[in-house]
Design a protein around this motif. Sequence first.
Motif, PDB file in Angstrom:
ATOM      1  N   HIS A  97       0.856  -1.187   0.000  1.00 36.58           N
ATOM      2  CA  HIS A  97       0.000   0.000   0.000  1.00 36.58           C
ATOM      3  C   HIS A  97       0.889   1.233   0.000  1.00 36.58           C
ATOM      4  O   HIS A  97       1.777   1.368   0.843  1.00 36.58           O
ATOM      5  N   LYS A  98       0.652   2.117  -0.955  1.00 40.97           N
ATOM      6  CA  LYS A  98       1.373   3.398  -0.985  1.00 40.97           C
ATOM      7  C   LYS A  98       0.552   4.402  -1.777  1.00 40.97           C
ATOM      8  O   LYS A  98       0.039   4.089  -2.844  1.00 40.97           O
ATOM      9  N   ASN A  99       0.439   5.581  -1.212  1.00 43.05           N
ATOM     10  CA  ASN A  99      -0.314   6.660  -1.859  1.00 43.05           C
ATOM     11  C   ASN A  99      -1.724   6.222  -2.238  1.00 43.05           C
ATOM     12  O   ASN A  99      -2.243   6.570  -3.291  1.00 43.05           O
ATOM     13  N   GLY A 100      -2.324   5.432  -1.359  1.00 41.82           N
ATOM     14  CA  GLY A 100      -3.685   4.976  -1.599  1.00 41.82           C
ATOM     15  C   GLY A 100      -3.815   3.876  -2.626  1.00 41.82           C
ATOM     16  O   GLY A 100      -4.929   3.498  -2.986  1.00 41.82           O
ATOM     17  N   LYS A 101      -2.675   3.346  -3.120  1.00 43.11           N
ATOM     18  CA  LYS A 101      -2.710   2.318  -4.162  1.00 43.11           C
ATOM     19  C   LYS A 101      -2.215   0.979  -3.626  1.00 43.11           C
ATOM     20  O   LYS A 101      -1.317   0.917  -2.800  1.00 43.11           O
ATOM     21  N   ASN A 102      -2.838  -0.095  -4.133  1.00 44.94           N
ATOM     22  CA  ASN A 102      -2.399  -1.458  -3.865  1.00 44.94           C
ATOM     23  C   ASN A 102      -2.225  -2.136  -5.218  1.00 44.94           C
ATOM     24  O   ASN A 102      -3.146  -2.131  -6.028  1.00 44.94           O
ATOM     25  N   THR A 103      -1.048  -2.703  -5.461  1.00 39.35           N
ATOM     26  CA  THR A 103      -0.788  -3.236  -6.799  1.00 39.35           C
ATOM     27  C   THR A 103      -0.455  -4.714  -6.832  1.00 39.35           C
ATOM     28  O   THR A 103      -0.326  -5.291  -7.907  1.00 39.35           O
ATOM     29  N   ILE A 104      -0.337  -5.363  -5.674  1.00 37.94           N
ATOM     30  CA  ILE A 104       0.156  -6.744  -5.645  1.00 37.94           C
ATOM     31  C   ILE A 104      -0.746  -7.597  -4.766  1.00 37.94           C
ATOM     32  O   ILE A 104      -1.054  -7.230  -3.627  1.00 37.94           O
ATOM     33  N   ASN A 105      -1.154  -8.742  -5.282  1.00 35.23           N
ATOM     34  CA  ASN A 105      -1.937  -9.687  -4.500  1.00 35.23           C
ATOM     35  C   ASN A 105      -1.081 -10.251  -3.363  1.00 35.23           C
ATOM     36  O   ASN A 105       0.133 -10.373  -3.471  1.00 35.23           O
ATOM     37  N   GLY A 106      -1.745 -10.596  -2.264  1.00 37.56           N
ATOM     38  CA  GLY A 106      -1.026 -11.025  -1.076  1.00 37.56           C
ATOM     39  C   GLY A 106      -0.340 -12.367  -1.231  1.00 37.56           C
ATOM     40  O   GLY A 106      -0.773 -13.243  -1.987  1.00 37.56           O
ATOM     41  N   TYR A 107       0.759 -12.530  -0.480  1.00 35.78           N
ATOM     42  CA  TYR A 107       1.497 -13.790  -0.410  1.00 35.78           C
ATOM     43  C   TYR A 107       1.147 -14.499   0.896  1.00 35.78           C
ATOM     44  O   TYR A 107       0.529 -13.921   1.796  1.00 35.78           O
ATOM     45  N   LEU A 108       1.595 -15.732   1.019  1.00 32.81           N
ATOM     46  CA  LEU A 108       1.330 -16.482   2.241  1.00 32.81           C
ATOM     47  C   LEU A 108       1.861 -15.734   3.466  1.00 32.81           C
ATOM     48  O   LEU A 108       1.240 -15.769   4.526  1.00 32.81           O
ATOM     49  N   GLU A 109       2.997 -15.032   3.332  1.00 34.72           N
ATOM     50  CA  GLU A 109       3.548 -14.294   4.470  1.00 34.72           C
ATOM     51  C   GLU A 109       2.574 -13.243   4.969  1.00 34.72           C
ATOM     52  O   GLU A 109       2.506 -12.958   6.171  1.00 34.72           O
ATOM     53  N   ASP A 110       1.800 -12.648   4.082  1.00 31.66           N
ATOM     54  CA  ASP A 110       0.824 -11.648   4.502  1.00 31.66           C
ATOM     55  C   ASP A 110      -0.272 -12.298   5.343  1.00 31.66           C
ATOM     56  O   ASP A 110      -0.656 -11.781   6.400  1.00 31.66           O
ATOM     57  N   TYR A 111      -0.770 -13.421   4.875  1.00 31.74           N
ATOM     58  CA  TYR A 111      -1.849 -14.114   5.588  1.00 31.74           C
ATOM     59  C   TYR A 111      -1.373 -14.638   6.943  1.00 31.74           C
ATOM     60  O   TYR A 111      -2.036 -14.432   7.964  1.00 31.74           O
ATOM     61  N   CYS A 112      -0.233 -15.334   6.960  1.00 31.33           N
ATOM     62  CA  CYS A 112       0.173 -15.998   8.202  1.00 31.33           C
ATOM     63  C   CYS A 112       0.456 -14.982   9.303  1.00 31.33           C
ATOM     64  O   CYS A 112       0.082 -15.197  10.467  1.00 31.33           O
ATOM     65  N   PHE A 113       1.077 -13.849   8.964  1.00 30.25           N
ATOM     66  CA  PHE A 113       1.404 -12.872  10.002  1.00 30.25           C
ATOM     67  C   PHE A 113       0.187 -12.070  10.435  1.00 30.25           C
ATOM     68  O   PHE A 113       0.075 -11.685  11.614  1.00 30.25           O
ATOM     69  N   LYS A 167       7.544 -23.294  -8.490  1.00 22.51           N
ATOM     70  CA  LYS A 167       6.693 -23.008  -7.344  1.00 22.51           C
ATOM     71  C   LYS A 167       7.566 -22.896  -6.095  1.00 22.51           C
ATOM     72  O   LYS A 167       8.507 -23.665  -5.925  1.00 22.51           O
ATOM     73  N   HIS A 168       7.250 -21.946  -5.244  1.00 20.27           N
ATOM     74  CA  HIS A 168       8.060 -21.701  -4.056  1.00 20.27           C
ATOM     75  C   HIS A 168       7.277 -22.037  -2.797  1.00 20.27           C
ATOM     76  O   HIS A 168       6.143 -21.594  -2.614  1.00 20.27           O
ATOM     77  N   TYR A 169       7.907 -22.829  -1.922  1.00 15.45           N
ATOM     78  CA  TYR A 169       7.360 -23.140  -0.603  1.00 15.45           C
ATOM     79  C   TYR A 169       8.360 -22.627   0.434  1.00 15.45           C
ATOM     80  O   TYR A 169       9.506 -23.071   0.446  1.00 15.45           O
ATOM     81  N   GLU A 170       7.935 -21.705   1.270  1.00 14.67           N
ATOM     82  CA  GLU A 170       8.855 -21.133   2.257  1.00 14.67           C
ATOM     83  C   GLU A 170       8.835 -22.001   3.509  1.00 14.67           C
ATOM     84  O   GLU A 170       7.853 -22.027   4.253  1.00 14.67           O
ATOM     85  N   LEU A 171       9.945 -22.695   3.752  1.00 12.52           N
ATOM     86  CA  LEU A 171      10.005 -23.662   4.843  1.00 12.52           C
ATOM     87  C   LEU A 171      11.021 -23.315   5.922  1.00 12.52           C
ATOM     88  O   LEU A 171      10.818 -23.646   7.087  1.00 12.52           O
ATOM     89  N   GLU A 172      12.139 -22.698   5.564  1.00 15.21           N
ATOM     90  CA  GLU A 172      13.182 -22.431   6.550  1.00 15.21           C
ATOM     91  C   GLU A 172      12.966 -21.084   7.233  1.00 15.21           C
ATOM     92  O   GLU A 172      12.689 -20.080   6.583  1.00 15.21           O
ATOM     93  N   ASP A 173      13.099 -21.099   8.563  1.00 13.87           N
ATOM     94  CA  ASP A 173      13.016 -19.863   9.333  1.00 13.87           C
ATOM     95  C   ASP A 173      14.314 -19.089   9.160  1.00 13.87           C
ATOM     96  O   ASP A 173      15.404 -19.641   9.290  1.00 13.87           O
ATOM     97  N   ASN A 174      14.167 -17.806   8.902  1.00 10.69           N
ATOM     98  CA  ASN A 174      15.340 -16.964   8.716  1.00 10.69           C
ATOM     99  C   ASN A 174      15.218 -15.769   9.647  1.00 10.69           C
ATOM    100  O   ASN A 174      14.651 -15.892  10.735  1.00 10.69           O
ATOM    101  N   VAL A 175      15.717 -14.622   9.248  1.00  4.87           N
ATOM    102  CA  VAL A 175      15.536 -13.409  10.047  1.00  4.87           C
ATOM    103  C   VAL A 175      14.044 -13.164  10.264  1.00  4.87           C
ATOM    104  O   VAL A 175      13.621 -12.755  11.345  1.00  4.87           O
ATOM    105  N   ILE A 176      13.256 -13.402   9.237  1.00  6.94           N
ATOM    106  CA  ILE A 176      11.799 -13.488   9.375  1.00  6.94           C
ATOM    107  C   ILE A 176      11.437 -14.963   9.336  1.00  6.94           C
ATOM    108  O   ILE A 176      11.951 -15.716   8.509  1.00  6.94           O
ATOM    109  N   VAL A 177      10.569 -15.392  10.231  1.00  9.44           N
ATOM    110  CA  VAL A 177      10.221 -16.815  10.284  1.00  9.44           C
ATOM    111  C   VAL A 177       9.481 -17.230   9.022  1.00  9.44           C
ATOM    112  O   VAL A 177       8.838 -16.418   8.355  1.00  9.44           O
ATOM    113  N   ALA A 178       9.568 -18.512   8.694  1.00  9.75           N
ATOM    114  CA  ALA A 178       8.942 -19.039   7.485  1.00  9.75           C
ATOM    115  C   ALA A 178       7.428 -18.959   7.576  1.00  9.75           C
ATOM    116  O   ALA A 178       6.833 -19.170   8.634  1.00  9.75           O
ATOM    117  N   SER A 179       6.808 -18.676   6.451  1.00  9.47           N
ATOM    118  CA  SER A 179       5.349 -18.572   6.434  1.00  9.47           C
ATOM    119  C   SER A 179       4.696 -19.911   6.765  1.00  9.47           C
ATOM    120  O   SER A 179       3.643 -19.954   7.411  1.00  9.47           O
TER     121      SER A 179
END
Length: 676
Positions: A462-478, A531-543
């Motif tokens: 979200h910036k300047n009232g605009k949203n341009t990208i559909n959410g990823y699993l990281e958005d949902y899980c957090f 296809k990407h599956y985020e499994l390893e916890d890093n500086v940000i934990v895995a989704s």
Amino acid sequence: MNELHKETSPYLLQHANNPVHWKAWNQESLDLAKETNQMIIVSVGYSACHWCHVMEHETFEDSEAAAVMNKSFINIKVDREERPDIDAVYMKAVQIMTGRGGWPMNVVCLPDGRPVWGGTYFRKEEWMDTLEQLQQLYVANPEKMLDYAEKLHQGINAISFIQQPETVNNFNQDNLEALVEKWKKSFDWEFGGYARAPKFMMPSNYSFLLRYAYQQKDSNLFEFVNLTLTKMAYGGLFDTVDGGFSRYSVDMKWHVPHFEKMLYDNGQLVSLYAEAYKLTRNPLYKEIIEKTLSFISKELTAPNGGFFSALDADSLTTEGHLEEGAFYVWTKEELKTIVGEDFELFGTVFNINDFGHWENGNYVLIQTESLETIARQFNLDSTELHSKKENWEKLLYISREKRKKPRLDDKCLTSWNALMLKGYVDAYKALGTVEYLNIALKNATFIIENLWTPEGNLLHNHKNGKNTINGYLEDYCFVIDAFIALYEVTLDEKWLRDSKQLTDYCFDHFYDSSNGFFAFTSDLDTALITKHYELEDNVIVASNSTMANNLYKLAIYFENSYYETVAQKMLAHILPDIDYPSAFSNWLQAFLNFSDANRELAVCGENALENILLLQKEYLPNIILAGTHRPSELPFLKARFEKGKNLFYLCQNKTCGLPLEDMVSILNSIKNLRNS
């Protein structure tokens, strides 16, 4: 021509005036590569990245380098924070090709998007020479490049593919103990963290180790976690003048940071220090929480309640040059002028000596001893030294505010906002500061009103009232995790219903039943080369590990056996193959959730919220809390409310004992669990 002026990403806009004919990643750009049979340069970075700025200045702002790029390539700039899916896929390719990764990341691809060459930072001449050689090879021997691209693509698919085990090996407490003992061998017992540089903070690691030390009564391990949190808090990495952590330390002693301040680090670290404060009541940890949230409020919070992404590593010097850390460092002469007659004491506290010197006569403030120890050395009362330190920091802040500030990345990312939202909730749990809850609720409203569509999906940016990208699993899980946390401090079941709705959306659009994990991108989005599956916890934990923890909690609240089964299957697949536990610490949290030590506590009665908030001040990592001050239809609480009574139901695995009726009794029962 350069098309980045059309974008909203601060990182892409930084490159909008480059002579390179940059395009954004979109279908039009990808189609053009195929139509013209031109190779693609995919260049990935982010706005606060120092070496991204260096390569831009040396290469992408250079007309000679731009001419080479524009002549033969379709040039695509990608903000890794807006498009973590693209970053993850091509980072795999770079790691296969070079054995390492980082940013800036630059990859050359065939017109169909399959990579053939890549790396990180390149000097201008090396960059130009390589591009010219690749183009010559593509024209003269395209079959060779196609063959290599196919082999590399197979390699990317291989490391992206989740192979189902032929047999499921049991993972038990003995396995966990062995992993932790192995883990301890990498600890730095002088400065905390791991015995290597650079040093990243890895909040999930220390959250797990704190819990494990507490539940296993491992005083040695607890001492290490406390050492790490103390040394990180002592400065350098932590900005003692205005709060907030930088992204990592380039040295072993947490002294000289990579100076960018990222929202995601600070959100997770507030949660970590809040957990540690509840267990230790260490006033240093409280100071870190309060200073960090003050910084977030002043520098990274939008009027609408959203949180901005980052402050840059680089800022302008007095001569007008962009330089890493310029905003944060001090010369001895400056400090003497600002601090005055207290300079000797100040210099002892903050190591204005060889230990605290960085480079070119500049110092990065860092403590090595507690104020109590230094106060004894100078025959001072420790309260007086604390007061002096606060006053010094105010003077430094006033002076520093006259400098040119680092550039702000003012986009709002859903996932990072949720991490910061949870940080505020966890700070409220630990300290009881109502302002923190109000800020969290305002941010949750911002997410719901701006980033959650009527169709049920989240948006990523979200910036300047605009949203341009559909959410990823990281958005949902957090967001799910943050909303559960809001329920825990408000007892408003709306937050649980919202969490469940988002979880069910994830099952509809992210869950891959063939391998039992959630894909990183929605099935509604255009597919990338793998296809990407985020499994390893890093500086940000895995989704996926976050989803496993979410499913565990929601399974209890809604008595949903399917959620529980999915979480257990995810764990059964991941845990037996763990070799280096630091990359799976959030999975290990989930394992502890399913252990015999875990309990569920239902708090019912007119004083339920008051009692819940008292319980939240305690460190209870193995207790899932729920509560209501009226009859509830939430399955876990149904038929537990009795008018005129305050009841505490302590449960394990869907079985509850007789309710207790006072706080002292329930706290004693919880204490007895730990001592048993």
